[in-house]
Scaffold this motif. Structure first.
Motif, mmCIF file in Angstrom:
data_model
loop_
_atom_site.group_PDB
_atom_site.id
_atom_site.type_symbol
_atom_site.label_atom_id
_atom_site.label_comp_id
_atom_site.label_asym_id
_atom_site.label_seq_id
_atom_site.Cartn_x
_atom_site.Cartn_y
_atom_site.Cartn_z
ATOM 1 N N ALA A 1 8.650 7.026 3.412
ATOM 2 C CA ALA A 1 8.125 8.374 3.124
ATOM 3 C C ALA A 1 6.639 8.408 2.781
ATOM 4 O O ALA A 1 5.901 9.210 3.358
ATOM 5 N N PRO A 2 6.141 7.592 1.858
ATOM 6 C CA PRO A 2 4.714 7.681 1.540
ATOM 7 C C PRO A 2 3.818 7.326 2.733
ATOM 8 O O PRO A 2 2.788 7.976 2.951
ATOM 9 N N ARG A 3 4.221 6.334 3.516
ATOM 10 C CA ARG A 3 3.418 5.953 4.688
ATOM 11 C C ARG A 3 3.493 7.033 5.769
ATOM 12 O O ARG A 3 2.507 7.321 6.441
ATOM 13 N N LEU A 4 4.653 7.614 5.924
ATOM 14 C CA LEU A 4 4.814 8.683 6.895
ATOM 15 C C LEU A 4 3.962 9.893 6.506
ATOM 16 O O LEU A 4 3.293 10.500 7.356
ATOM 17 N N LYS A 5 3.960 10.226 5.230
ATOM 18 C CA LYS A 5 3.151 11.336 4.738
ATOM 19 C C LYS A 5 1.671 11.092 5.047
ATOM 20 O O LYS A 5 0.958 11.998 5.499
ATOM 21 N N ALA A 6 1.197 9.884 4.823
ATOM 22 C CA ALA A 6 -0.200 9.541 5.099
ATOM 23 C C ALA A 6 -0.496 9.617 6.589
ATOM 24 O O ALA A 6 -1.550 10.126 6.997
ATOM 25 N N ALA A 7 0.421 9.140 7.415
ATOM 26 C CA ALA A 7 0.220 9.182 8.871
ATOM 27 C C ALA A 7 0.158 10.618 9.365
ATOM 28 O O ALA A 7 -0.693 10.962 10.196
ATOM 29 N N VAL A 8 1.021 11.475 8.854
ATOM 30 C CA VAL A 8 1.025 12.882 9.259
ATOM 31 C C VAL A 8 -0.270 13.559 8.812
ATOM 32 O O VAL A 8 -0.895 14.303 9.573
ATOM 33 N N ALA A 9 -0.699 13.280 7.592
ATOM 34 C CA ALA A 9 -1.926 13.897 7.077
ATOM 35 C C ALA A 9 -3.151 13.518 7.907
ATOM 36 O O ALA A 9 -4.103 14.287 8.003
ATOM 37 N N ALA A 10 -3.110 12.366 8.540
ATOM 38 C CA ALA A 10 -4.267 11.881 9.293
ATOM 39 C C ALA A 10 -4.244 12.276 10.772
ATOM 40 O O ALA A 10 -5.175 11.960 11.503
ATOM 41 N N SER A 11 -3.213 12.975 11.229
ATOM 42 C CA SER A 11 -3.099 13.292 12.656
ATOM 43 C C SER A 11 -2.701 14.747 12.872
ATOM 44 O O SER A 11 -1.612 15.167 12.464
ATOM 45 N N ALA A 12 -3.560 15.494 13.552
ATOM 46 C CA ALA A 12 -3.249 16.888 13.869
ATOM 47 C C ALA A 12 -2.002 16.990 14.741
ATOM 48 O O ALA A 12 -1.179 17.898 14.578
#
Length: 192
Positions: A102-113
């Motif tokens: 979850a935390p890594r997924l959240k970061a990946a989503v935040a960094a990609s439109a």
């Protein structure tokens, strides 16, 4: 790990999230994801049509479980009580791997439109599944849509709280979902 090892789908999701976090979504290739997961590129494509779909792995299962929980709620349940039953049912699909990434997924989503767009579509799909299930119970469409949107918000808030910080592994995801739904119910009552 050989390509014949079990849980290829789960390993692909973890590998993708790790690579998206390490090097960004755009810089990550399907070949890299497959290699990290210890499978072939063709195995990747047996599970996912493209790398974007890794974000919504399990979306169909969540939608189905939400709808089943709503459909099986007692006949006298209010729309939000039926949504709560759906959330409890959906919580069964979220295990330790979901919490771990979850935390890594959240970061990946935040960094990609592109991933943000796909995440938004996932929310729309979950709301639609709940709305359809509520309408099938005889709930009027505007009420069903509102209850479903509150259900999606509760899912997001509960998931965020459940997956953040040091929590005991035995923490029950459903507890966080129901708490979030209760908070949203109280907040909506204060709208006047």
């Amino acid at each position: 790990m050989g390509r014949w090892e079990p849980d290829a789908r789960e390993r692909l999701v973890v590998a993708a999230v790790d690579l998206f976090t390490e090097q960004g979504y755009d810089a990550t290739t399907v070949v890299q994801i497959a290699e990290r997961a210890g499978v072939t590129k063709s195995t990747f494509f047996r599970h996912f049509p493209d790398k974007r779909e890794l974000l919504v792995a399990g979306q169909e299962t969540l939608s189905r479980l939400l709808a089943e929980g709503i459909a099986e709620a007692p006949a006298e349940a209010s729309p939000l009580e039926a949504v709560a039953a759906g959330l409890v049912r959906a919580s069964t699909a979220m295990g330790p791997m979901s919490r771990e990434v979850a935390p890594r997924l959240k970061a990946a989503v935040a960094a990609s439109a592109e991933l943000q767009e796909r995440d938004a579509l996932k929310s729309v799909s979950l709301a639609a599944a709940m709305t359809t299930a509520l309408v099938a119970r005889g709930v009027p469409d505007p009420t069903a849509a509102l209850a479903s949107e509150l259900g999606v918000l509760a899912f997001k808030r509960g998931y965020a709280e459940w997956s953040e910080g040091d929590r005991p592994p035995e923490d029950d995801f459903a507890t966080y979902l129901l708490k979030a739904l209760d908070e949203l119910r109280a907040a909506s009552a204060s709208l006047g």
